[in-house]
Design an enzyme around this catalytic site. Structure first.
Site, PDB file in Angstrom:
ATOM      1  N   ASP A 155       0.666  -1.186   0.044  1.00  0.00           N
ATOM      2  CA  ASP A 155      -0.051  -0.088  -0.003  1.00  0.00           C
ATOM      3  C   ASP A 155       0.830   1.371   0.065  1.00  0.00           C
ATOM      4  O   ASP A 155       0.160   2.367  -0.357  1.00  0.00           O
ATOM      5  CB  ASP A 155      -1.001  -0.042   1.212  1.00  0.00           C
ATOM      6  CG  ASP A 155      -1.938  -1.321   1.052  1.00  0.00           C
ATOM      7  OD1 ASP A 155      -2.647  -1.300   0.156  1.00  0.00           O
ATOM      8  OD2 ASP A 155      -1.828  -2.066   2.137  1.00  0.00           O
ATOM      9  N   ASP A 156       2.294   1.206   0.093  1.00  0.00           N
ATOM     10  CA  ASP A 156       3.067   2.328   0.094  1.00  0.00           C
ATOM     11  C   ASP A 156       3.058   3.024  -1.322  1.00  0.00           C
ATOM     12  O   ASP A 156       3.413   2.086  -2.295  1.00  0.00           O
ATOM     13  CB  ASP A 156       4.456   1.814   0.592  1.00  0.00           C
ATOM     14  CG  ASP A 156       5.378   2.934   0.808  1.00  0.00           C
ATOM     15  OD1 ASP A 156       5.346   3.618   2.066  1.00  0.00           O
ATOM     16  OD2 ASP A 156       6.156   3.187  -0.050  1.00  0.00           O
TER      17      ASP A 156
END
Length: 270
Positions: A155-156
């Protein structure tokens, strides 16, 4: 950096191997001391703020609530909401900070020594029970405070953007597709993530190598499509069940026809 790790990643993934050669050996920073309550409290303070503003709030927290040191969970629980609000925490962040303190006292959030003995997924499961703490925050703790070697924060934004640049994609990869693709990097996904973070720097400098091969990300079904299909099926079954119990007489049909135009079952007029 262990050369065997870089050789493993380069062998499993020629594109990542090109990034590794362009960046050079990973410069390992020693893991920072892990005091889970303090690390997560700092993460709450930093949410949606730049570093300068967050550090100012944390300094006020230390001065106003911790008497010159980082406050303990007991101090946070005892602190009036007005004190924490005066430090700069929003009402949502005050609630998150209080919840963190309570779950630390209840041992849901363990101390650093206990945390170090737990597997990654158990740490994620326990710490994400805290209000305002998501998986990404815990993954950063795993990487930078516990030094775990096999963490891929899909999700970064930086990891996803680096992947898009390194692999020559036209759009950002979806987290689930990136997670599926990253299975090949096990058990060194932390190192792979580190090189994906570096890939954007190479792109800005104009030194990012061309992908050694073109890849296709795994196709992951979208939940929304599945949900829409399920709703259509349910509504279709409902319409099939909603049939008149008795047939109208020809006289009643005629009366109905005189007062309203007949409609098809899909709602359109003839």
């Amino acid at each position: 950096m262990n050369k065997a790790i870089l050789a493993h990643l380069s062998r499993k993934d020629p594109v990542l191997g090109g990034v590794i050669r362009a960046v050079g050996p990973r410069r390992l920073a020693p893991p920072e001391d892990c005091h889970p309550f303090q690390v997560l409290a700092q993460a709450i303070a930093h949410q949606q703020l730049n570093g300068t503003a967050a550090n100012t709030i944390l300094k006020r927290l230390v001065d106003g609530c911790g008497e010159g040191a980082f406050p303990t969970p007991h101090m946070v629980i005892a602190a009036p909401e007005e004190t924490l609000r005066a430090a700069g925490f929003s009402r949502a962040k005050v609630a998150a900070l209080k919840d963190l303190a309570g779950k630390t006292l209840d041992s849901v959030v363990p101390d650093g020594a206990t945390l170090a003995q737990l597997p990654d997924e158990e740490i994620i499961a326990r710490l994400t029970q805290v209000r305002g703490i998501g998986r990404w925050t815990v993954e950063m703790l795993l990487i930078f405070h516990l030094g775990r070697p096999d963490v891929l924060p899909v999700d970064d934004f930086g990891v996803r953007a680096g992947f898009r640049a390194a692999y020559g994609l036209s759009r950002m990869p979806r987290p689930k597709a990136l997670a599926a693709f990253g299975e090949r990097w096990k058990p060194y996904r932390t190192t792979a993530a580190w090189y994906l973070w570096r890939a954007m720097g190479l792109k800005r400098a104009g030194t990012l190598p061309e992908p050694a091969e073109r890849i296709r990300l795994p196709r992951i079904p979208r939940r929304r499509r599945i949900a829409r299909t399920s709703r259509r099926l349910r509504s279709g079954k409902a319409r099939a069940r909603a049939k008149p119990a008795t047939r109208r007489s020809s006289k009643s049909k005629g009366a109905a026809a005189s007062s309203a135009r007949p409609r098809r079952s899909d709602g359109r007029t003839r």
